[in-house]
Scaffold this motif. Structure first.
Motif, mmCIF file in Angstrom:
data_model
loop_
_atom_site.group_PDB
_atom_site.id
_atom_site.type_symbol
_atom_site.label_atom_id
_atom_site.label_comp_id
_atom_site.label_asym_id
_atom_site.label_seq_id
_atom_site.Cartn_x
_atom_site.Cartn_y
_atom_site.Cartn_z
ATOM 1 N N GLU A 143 -16.527 1.112 3.842
ATOM 2 C CA GLU A 143 -16.684 0.782 5.265
ATOM 3 C C GLU A 143 -15.798 -0.415 5.644
ATOM 4 N N LYS A 144 -14.534 -0.331 5.260
ATOM 5 C CA LYS A 144 -13.475 -1.303 5.575
ATOM 6 C C LYS A 144 -13.569 -2.615 4.798
ATOM 7 N N GLU A 156 0.844 -1.202 0.000
ATOM 8 C CA GLU A 156 0.000 0.000 0.000
ATOM 9 C C GLU A 156 0.876 1.249 0.000
ATOM 10 N N LYS A 157 0.576 2.170 -0.938
ATOM 11 C CA LYS A 157 1.354 3.408 -1.028
ATOM 12 C C LYS A 157 0.573 4.631 -0.561
ATOM 13 N N GLY A 158 -0.745 4.553 -0.623
ATOM 14 C CA GLY A 158 -1.544 5.699 -0.190
ATOM 15 C C GLY A 158 -3.033 5.432 -0.319
ATOM 16 N N ARG A 159 -3.841 6.380 0.212
ATOM 17 C CA ARG A 159 -5.306 6.237 0.154
ATOM 18 C C ARG A 159 -5.958 7.559 -0.231
ATOM 19 N N LEU A 160 -7.066 7.420 -0.928
ATOM 20 C CA LEU A 160 -7.863 8.576 -1.350
ATOM 21 C C LEU A 160 -9.329 8.298 -1.059
ATOM 22 N N VAL A 161 -10.053 9.318 -0.596
ATOM 23 C CA VAL A 161 -11.499 9.180 -0.410
ATOM 24 C C VAL A 161 -12.197 9.890 -1.571
ATOM 25 N N ILE A 162 -13.141 9.192 -2.194
ATOM 26 C CA ILE A 162 -13.859 9.766 -3.330
ATOM 27 C C ILE A 162 -14.872 10.799 -2.836
ATOM 28 N N LYS A 163 -14.775 12.002 -3.387
ATOM 29 C CA LYS A 163 -15.700 13.077 -3.032
ATOM 30 C C LYS A 163 -16.844 13.199 -4.029
ATOM 31 N N LYS A 164 -16.552 12.907 -5.310
ATOM 32 C CA LYS A 164 -17.591 13.058 -6.321
ATOM 33 C C LYS A 164 -17.315 12.149 -7.511
ATOM 34 N N ILE A 165 -18.364 11.523 -8.042
ATOM 35 C CA ILE A 165 -18.280 10.743 -9.278
ATOM 36 C C ILE A 165 -18.770 11.633 -10.417
ATOM 37 N N PHE A 166 -17.890 11.930 -11.365
ATOM 38 C CA PHE A 166 -18.259 12.800 -12.484
ATOM 39 C C PHE A 166 -18.861 12.021 -13.652
ATOM 40 N N THR A 216 -12.079 0.194 -14.103
ATOM 41 C CA THR A 216 -12.690 -0.813 -13.231
ATOM 42 C C THR A 216 -14.133 -1.054 -13.641
ATOM 43 N N GLN A 217 -14.651 -2.217 -13.287
ATOM 44 C CA GLN A 217 -16.076 -2.502 -13.474
ATOM 45 C C GLN A 217 -16.823 -2.422 -12.153
ATOM 46 N N THR A 218 -16.113 -2.069 -11.088
ATOM 47 C CA THR A 218 -16.738 -1.897 -9.774
ATOM 48 C C THR A 218 -17.536 -0.584 -9.758
ATOM 49 N N LYS A 219 -18.728 -0.626 -9.240
ATOM 50 C CA LYS A 219 -19.559 0.579 -9.154
ATOM 51 C C LYS A 219 -19.204 1.341 -7.877
ATOM 52 N N LEU A 220 -18.410 2.381 -8.041
ATOM 53 C CA LEU A 220 -17.965 3.167 -6.894
ATOM 54 C C LEU A 220 -18.934 4.298 -6.593
ATOM 55 N N GLN A 221 -18.857 4.808 -5.375
ATOM 56 C CA GLN A 221 -19.709 5.919 -4.966
ATOM 57 C C GLN A 221 -18.937 6.834 -4.022
ATOM 58 N N GLU A 222 -19.519 7.955 -3.719
ATOM 59 C CA GLU A 222 -18.879 8.906 -2.813
ATOM 60 C C GLU A 222 -18.602 8.248 -1.457
ATOM 61 N N LYS A 223 -17.484 8.639 -0.858
ATOM 62 C CA LYS A 223 -16.976 8.144 0.431
ATOM 63 C C LYS A 223 -16.280 6.793 0.345
ATOM 64 N N ASP A 224 -16.272 6.158 -0.850
ATOM 65 C CA ASP A 224 -15.469 4.945 -1.014
ATOM 66 C C ASP A 224 -13.986 5.314 -0.940
ATOM 67 N N ILE A 225 -13.182 4.358 -0.509
ATOM 68 C CA ILE A 225 -11.745 4.581 -0.365
ATOM 69 C C ILE A 225 -11.008 3.875 -1.515
ATOM 70 N N VAL A 226 -10.113 4.608 -2.158
ATOM 71 C CA VAL A 226 -9.233 4.036 -3.177
ATOM 72 C C VAL A 226 -7.865 3.827 -2.533
ATOM 73 N N VAL A 227 -7.401 2.581 -2.514
ATOM 74 C CA VAL A 227 -6.090 2.263 -1.956
ATOM 75 C C VAL A 227 -5.116 2.050 -3.117
ATOM 76 N N PHE A 228 -4.068 2.872 -3.181
ATOM 77 C CA PHE A 228 -3.073 2.777 -4.250
ATOM 78 C C PHE A 228 -2.040 1.716 -3.877
ATOM 79 N N MET A 229 -1.831 0.756 -4.781
ATOM 80 C CA MET A 229 -0.936 -0.367 -4.508
ATOM 81 C C MET A 229 0.205 -0.379 -5.533
#
Length: 202
Positions: free
Chosen positions: A139-140, A100-110, A173-186
């Motif tokens: 949520e973990k 793991e190199k870092g994490r980002l929280v999604i604020k908005k899906i454009f 990705t084919q995952t349906k992401l939404q606001e507040k999801d966490i992106v973990v950079f690997m």
């Protein structure tokens, strides 16, 4: 070795050899044929004896066998160095792991399509990396994986950004992401396997 010149060349080259987690250590060197003292020192130090353009008398080879000492004789420096390098590689087990190199929280899906998402977010730890593999958490719980296709800071495309910054990103990705999801950079990194570390400590 046969001469002081050969010995110095070998010493310089051997000390430059490196493998992850291990390096060679010369406990003794000298000019002339291999002696019984050399074999005894190697036995006490769990070392290998390498000879370059020198003789291994029969009685010396017999002593080495009796004491469990590995001996090798060479006439080409490159071959000697190559064999030492291979010996070093055998001393440790290296494996590739996702770190793991870092994490980002999604604020908005454009924008979202079947295979990609354009989003904006805030980097909350570490660094965000373009072309990194990504793990998505809600949520973990891990909900999917993908790839970071691009990273934007304002209108500028960047390779990485530090924690505390906002950015835009395109995710494959084919995952349906939404606001507040966490992106973990690997990122894939080579590390020394635990069994090799434990062996090293022994």
């Amino acid at each position: 070795a046969d001469t002081h010149g050969s010995l110095e060349a070998l010493r310089t080259s051997i000390t430059k050899l490196r493998e992850p987690g291990v390096r060679p250590h010369i406990i003794h060197d000298g000019v002339g044929d291999v002696s019984l003292t050399d074999i005894q020192l190697a036995a006490a130090s769990h070392a290998v004896v390498f000879g370059f353009n020198v003789a291994f008398p029969t009685q010396i080879k017999r002593s080495a066998d009796n004491l469990g000492v590995s001996v090798a004789s060479y006439k080409i420096i490159y071959t000697l160095l190559h064999d030492i390098e291979n010996a070093l590689k055998g001393k440790v087990k290296v494996e590739t792991v996702a770190v793991e190199k870092g994490r980002l929280v999604i604020k908005k899906i454009f924008r979202a399509t079947k295979d990609s998402i354009i989003a904006g977010g805030a980097i909350i730890s570490g660094i965000a990396l373009r072309r990194a593999n990504a793990e998505f958490r809600r949520e973990k719980e891990i909900i999917g994986h993908g790839t970071i296709l691009s990273l934007q800071k304002g209108p500028e495309s960047v390779d990485e950004l530090q924690a505390g910054q906002d950015c835009g990103l395109a995710i494959g990705t084919q995952t349906k992401l939404q606001e507040k999801d966490i992106v973990v950079f690997m990122a894939d990194e080579q590390v020394i396997a635990e069994e090799a570390k434990n062996h090293d400590k022994e």
